[in-house]
Design an enzyme around this catalytic site. Structure first.
Site, short mmCIF file in Angstrom:
data_model
loop_
_atom_site.label_atom_id
_atom_site.label_comp_id
_atom_site.label_asym_id
_atom_site.label_seq_id
_atom_site.Cartn_x
_atom_site.Cartn_y
_atom_site.Cartn_z
N LYS A 92 63.22 56.71 46.51
CA LYS A 92 64.42 57.11 47.24
C LYS A 92 64.90 58.50 46.78
O LYS A 92 64.22 59.47 47.00
CB LYS A 92 65.48 56.02 47.06
CG LYS A 92 64.96 54.60 47.36
CD LYS A 92 64.52 54.47 48.79
CE LYS A 92 63.88 53.15 49.22
NZ LYS A 92 63.40 52.19 48.30
N ASP B 220 70.28 48.44 38.68
CA ASP B 220 69.48 49.17 39.67
C ASP B 220 70.40 50.24 40.25
O ASP B 220 71.32 49.95 41.01
CB ASP B 220 68.99 48.21 40.77
CG ASP B 220 68.12 48.94 41.80
OD1 ASP B 220 68.28 50.16 41.97
OD2 ASP B 220 67.30 48.26 42.45
N TYR C 146 68.43 44.42 46.98
CA TYR C 146 67.34 44.74 47.90
C TYR C 146 66.55 43.45 48.19
O TYR C 146 66.31 42.64 47.29
CB TYR C 146 66.46 45.80 47.24
CG TYR C 146 65.15 45.99 47.95
CD1 TYR C 146 65.11 46.44 49.25
CD2 TYR C 146 63.94 45.71 47.31
CE1 TYR C 146 63.90 46.60 49.92
CE2 TYR C 146 62.74 45.87 47.96
CZ TYR C 146 62.72 46.31 49.27
OH TYR C 146 61.53 46.45 49.92
N1 PLP Z 1 65.88 48.79 44.63
C1 PLP Z 1 66.53 49.20 45.73
C2 PLP Z 1 68.02 49.37 45.67
C3 PLP Z 1 65.84 49.50 46.90
O1 PLP Z 1 66.51 49.93 47.99
C4 PLP Z 1 64.42 49.32 46.92
C5 PLP Z 1 63.65 49.59 48.14
O2 PLP Z 1 64.16 49.79 49.21
C6 PLP Z 1 63.78 48.87 45.76
C7 PLP Z 1 64.54 48.62 44.64
C8 PLP Z 1 62.30 48.69 45.72
O3 PLP Z 1 61.70 49.96 45.62
P1 PLP Z 1 60.21 50.32 46.13
O4 PLP Z 1 60.20 50.26 47.62
O5 PLP Z 1 59.99 51.70 45.55
O6 PLP Z 1 59.30 49.31 45.51
#
Ligand code: PLP
Length: 390
Positions: free
Chosen positions: A208, A183, A111
């Site tokens: 998500k 992740d 991300y």
């Molecule tokens: N990890 C992944 C795979 C993501 O898609 C995202 C956000 O799109 C994040 C982490 C970060 O999450 P947040 O927006 O809840 O801070």
């Protein structure tokens, strides 16, 4: 180290909390309070000194609404413990600060916010970060020998749905005394449970699939008690605690996680198959398609192929933009995992900050559209894509 709960995932999602409500509510109420009062200093010290678990102060996470959520989150990943955070990025930050001091290796695409934190911000604190793509995995031994003690990766990745072998990477990292954090946001615990495959930590953007309705921002880390305890202090003093209202909303969403994700898996498979047959689609990246590069690994380490897929539109980037703009049921928005289907063109959103050369190096073309399949009827989603592609 895993929890001993042998019940099925759907049961754990609904009965994962041991918090009792004095009035018999089947769902822990929202404790919308910053602090908790004690009958005496002796009682207060019992909780402060950790001799008796209990509610104390909400920023510490010592609030029954947060306890209820964290017990359920831990159960879903088969973990001993989970900490909840105000966002996925807050969860990653606490993890990296607690375990990244000797350096961090990030494998594959990640991300954009994670990449920025690792590439631009953590090095300002003296934390060395290293990046290798999936095609460069043979460099992992060499990098680990230099001393980093945390390996981080997403699987499946955004937007190419690349898969990494959690068991193999964990085995390698452990030889060098490094910890492995996955992740698993794209998969959710319904489709993948990395701790069972040897990972040390699982990280989620609970914004998500866990939240599932595009109406909350939250994050979570799961793992063993021994490894999670040091992260608690970082969360406490970074102040990145989830709010009780959000904790309650997220716990409510978790009750339907299993049915939601299984439906999204089925619809994504149907959409992927329809797109694979479509003359205006050059390529479909979806772990559930037999000719997809990661299909065998997905079958081995996942329990479902997920609700995310990427199509490559014939005619290039401008044509892909036209398709994205013509879609009616798919909302043009850069998130995923909600009840409503979403579309993004990675080169204009998540990977917009990269140079075209860097996007090409990562296998991300301008013609890609990433689809997050929601809970609408699959036939309607396919019809929408077909009218937009015409
Ligand atoms: N990890 C992944 C795979 C993501 O898609 C995202 C956000 O799109 C994040 C982490 C970060 O999450 P947040 O927006 O809840 O801070």
């Amino acid at each position: 180290m895993h929890s001993e709960d042998a019940r099925g995932l759907a049961t754990r999602a609904i009965h994962g909390s041991t918090q009792q409500d004095a009035h018999g509510s089947p769902h822990t109420p929202i404790y919308n309070t910053t602090t908790f009062a004690f009958p005496s200093t002796a009682d207060l010290l019992y909780v402060v000194d950790g001799m008796k678990p209990g509610a104390l102060y909400t920023r510490y996470g010592l609030n029954p609404s947060i306890f209820a959520l964290e017990e359920t989150l831990a159960g879903l990943e088969g973990a001993e413990l989970s900490w909840a955070f105000c966002s996925g990025m807050a969860a990653e930050t606490a993890l990296f600060l607690a375990y990244g001091q000797d350096g961090i290796v990030c494998i594959g695409d990640a991300y954009g916010g994670t990449l920025e934190l690792l590439a631009a911000q953590l090095p300002q604190l003296g934390i060395k970060t290293h990046f290798i793509l999936g095609s460069e995995l043979s460099r992992l031994d060499h990098l680990l020998a230099e001393g980093p003690k945390l390996v981080f990766f997403e699987t499946p990745t955004n937007p190419a749905l690349e898969l990494f072998d959690i068991r193999a990477i964990a085995a390698k990292a452990h030889i060098y005394g490094a910890r492995v954090a996955v992740d698993s946001t794209f998969a959710s615990p319904v489709n993948q449970r990395p701790l069972e495959l040897g990972a040390d930590f699982v990280v989620h953007s609970a914004t998500k699939y866990l939240g599932g309705h595009s109406d909350l921002t939250a994050g979570a880390i799961m793992g063993s008690k021994e490894l999670l305890l040091p992260i608690w202090n970082w969360r406490k003093n970074l102040g990145s605690m989830i709010a009780p209202e959000t904790a309650s909303l997220l716990a409510r969403s978790l009750r339907t996680l299993v049915v939601r994700v299984r439906q999204q898996n089925a619809s994504a498979q149907a959409v992927a198959q329809a797109m694979a047959r479509h003359p205006k689609v050059e390529r479909v990246l979806y772990p559930g398609l037999p000719d997809f590069a990661g299909h065998a690994l997905a079958k081995a380490q996942m329990h479902g192929f997920g609700g995310m897929l990427t199509i490559e539109v014939a005619g290039g980037g401008e044509e892909a933009t036209r398709v994205a703009d013509r879609l009616q049921l798919f909302a043009l928005a850069p998130s995923l995992g909600g009840a409503e289907s979403l579309v993004t063109q990675p080169c204009t959103t998540t990977h917009h900050g990269l140079t075209p050369e860097e996007r090409a190096r990562r296998g991300i073309s301008d013609a890609m559209l990433r689809l997050s399949i929601g809970l609408e009827d699959a036939a309607d989603l396919i019809a929408d894509l077909e009218q937009a592609l015409q």
